[in-house]
Write a protein that holds these residues in place. Structure first.
Motif, PDB file in Angstrom:
ATOM      1  N   UNK A   1     -29.498  14.283   3.666  1.00 20.19           N
ATOM      2  CA  UNK A   1     -28.559  14.072   4.765  1.00 20.19           C
ATOM      3  C   UNK A   1     -27.730  15.334   4.956  1.00 20.19           C
ATOM      4  N   UNK A   2     -27.693  15.817   6.193  1.00 17.92           N
ATOM      5  CA  UNK A   2     -26.928  17.013   6.549  1.00 17.92           C
ATOM      6  C   UNK A   2     -25.938  16.619   7.639  1.00 17.92           C
ATOM      7  N   UNK A   3     -24.691  17.020   7.482  1.00 16.02           N
ATOM      8  CA  UNK A   3     -23.652  16.716   8.467  1.00 16.02           C
ATOM      9  C   UNK A   3     -23.157  18.008   9.112  1.00 16.02           C
ATOM     10  N   UNK A   4     -22.764  17.896  10.370  1.00 19.99           N
ATOM     11  CA  UNK A   4     -22.188  19.044  11.060  1.00 19.99           C
ATOM     12  C   UNK A   4     -21.126  18.556  12.031  1.00 19.99           C
ATOM     13  N   UNK A   5     -20.114  19.385  12.254  1.00 19.78           N
ATOM     14  CA  UNK A   5     -19.068  19.074  13.214  1.00 19.78           C
ATOM     15  C   UNK A   5     -19.509  19.565  14.582  1.00 19.78           C
ATOM     16  N   UNK A   6     -19.442  18.689  15.581  1.00 20.22           N
ATOM     17  CA  UNK A   6     -19.819  19.049  16.941  1.00 20.22           C
ATOM     18  C   UNK A   6     -18.679  18.690  17.885  1.00 20.22           C
ATOM     19  N   UNK A   7     -18.502  19.492  18.908  1.00 19.90           N
ATOM     20  CA  UNK A   7     -17.477  19.230  19.908  1.00 19.90           C
ATOM     21  C   UNK A   7     -18.088  18.334  20.978  1.00 19.90           C
ATOM     22  N   UNK A   8     -17.441  17.222  21.232  1.00 17.48           N
ATOM     23  CA  UNK A   8     -17.931  16.295  22.253  1.00 17.48           C
ATOM     24  C   UNK A   8     -16.818  16.030  23.256  1.00 17.48           C
ATOM     25  N   UNK A   9     -17.224  15.711  24.439  1.00 17.19           N
ATOM     26  CA  UNK A   9     -16.269  15.434  25.501  1.00 17.19           C
ATOM     27  C   UNK A   9     -16.007  13.934  25.545  1.00 17.19           C
ATOM     28  N   UNK A  10     -14.765  13.583  25.457  1.00 25.01           N
ATOM     29  CA  UNK A  10     -14.370  12.187  25.584  1.00 25.01           C
ATOM     30  C   UNK A  10     -14.420  11.810  27.050  1.00 25.01           C
ATOM     31  N   UNK A  11     -14.785  10.593  27.348  1.00 26.43           N
ATOM     32  CA  UNK A  11     -14.866  10.176  28.748  1.00 26.43           C
ATOM     33  C   UNK A  11     -13.469  10.139  29.359  1.00 26.43           C
ATOM     34  N   UNK A  12     -13.381  10.584  30.589  1.00 28.36           N
ATOM     35  CA  UNK A  12     -12.110  10.559  31.311  1.00 28.36           C
ATOM     36  C   UNK A  12     -12.271   9.666  32.513  1.00 28.36           C
ATOM     37  N   UNK A  13     -11.167   9.299  33.092  1.00 28.69           N
ATOM     38  CA  UNK A  13     -11.238   8.435  34.271  1.00 28.69           C
ATOM     39  C   UNK A  13     -11.695   9.213  35.512  1.00 28.69           C
ATOM     40  N   UNK A  14     -11.593  10.535  35.492  1.00 32.49           N
ATOM     41  CA  UNK A  14     -11.978  11.348  36.654  1.00 32.49           C
ATOM     42  C   UNK A  14     -12.667  12.637  36.193  1.00 32.49           C
TER      43      UNK A  14
ATOM     44  N   UNK B   1      -9.227  16.352  26.008  1.00 30.98           N
ATOM     45  CA  UNK B   1     -10.388  15.588  26.426  1.00 30.98           C
ATOM     46  C   UNK B   1     -11.637  15.952  25.629  1.00 30.98           C
ATOM     47  N   UNK B   2     -11.538  16.907  24.737  1.00 28.38           N
ATOM     48  CA  UNK B   2     -12.653  17.279  23.865  1.00 28.38           C
ATOM     49  C   UNK B   2     -12.224  17.028  22.424  1.00 28.38           C
ATOM     50  N   UNK B   3     -13.114  16.428  21.664  1.00 26.00           N
ATOM     51  CA  UNK B   3     -12.806  16.120  20.269  1.00 26.00           C
ATOM     52  C   UNK B   3     -13.952  16.605  19.383  1.00 26.00           C
ATOM     53  N   UNK B   4     -13.647  16.783  18.116  1.00 26.88           N
ATOM     54  CA  UNK B   4     -14.652  17.181  17.141  1.00 26.88           C
ATOM     55  C   UNK B   4     -15.109  15.933  16.395  1.00 26.88           C
ATOM     56  N   UNK B   5     -16.419  15.690  16.381  1.00 22.26           N
ATOM     57  CA  UNK B   5     -16.992  14.570  15.644  1.00 22.26           C
ATOM     58  C   UNK B   5     -17.937  15.114  14.582  1.00 22.26           C
ATOM     59  N   UNK B   6     -17.995  14.415  13.461  1.00 23.36           N
ATOM     60  CA  UNK B   6     -18.949  14.771  12.417  1.00 23.36           C
ATOM     61  C   UNK B   6     -20.178  13.905  12.612  1.00 23.36           C
ATOM     62  N   UNK B   7     -21.324  14.536  12.833  1.00 22.97           N
ATOM     63  CA  UNK B   7     -22.586  13.818  13.012  1.00 22.97           C
ATOM     64  C   UNK B   7     -23.509  14.155  11.854  1.00 22.97           C
TER      65      UNK B   7
END
Length: 116
Positions: A36-49, A104-110
């Motif tokens: 298992x390998x994990x990495x931090x990726x920047x993802x865009x959180x959904x916005x209303x507009x 509106x952008x967050x870092x998630x570990x996948x």
């Protein structure tokens, strides 16, 4: 009968790889040599507009009103259209900057299972 057993074995292997892994599983090794390998990726959180329609529309209206105050006759019409276009572009840019600043952008570990 032998074909059915082989199909079940293959399905079991596929299901094992479809499992979800978290940061606590990082480095975990399996008998087949994968880990298992994990990495931090920047993802865009959904916005209303996400297309910034609100900022573009508000900017266009304000720009058109300001442009309408300039000149007379056909010059006023041209200034109104130009003000609406410029105001729309500025409004879209301002809304984009605010969305960016508000996080509106967050870092998630996948994590995923990979072969060596």
């Amino acid at each position: 009968m032998l074909a059915a057993i082989g199909a079940l074995a293959l399905a079991g292997t596929t299901l094992a790889h479809a499992q979800n892994y978290g940061p606590e599983d990082e480095g975990r090794r399996f008998n087949d040599g994968s880990r298992v390998v994990c990495e931090d990726v920047e993802v865009r959180r959904s916005t209303s507009d996400p297309n910034r329609v609100g900022g573009t529309a508000a900017g266009a209206v304000i720009g058109g009103l300001v442009g309408n105050q300039i000149g007379s006759g056909n010059g006023r019409k041209l200034a109104t259209v130009g003000g609406a276009v410029a105001g729309g572009a500025i409004g879209r840019n301002v809304q984009g900057n605010r969305q960016e600043a508000s996080g509106d952008r967050v870092i998630e570990t996948r994590c995923q299972r990979v072969q060596r």
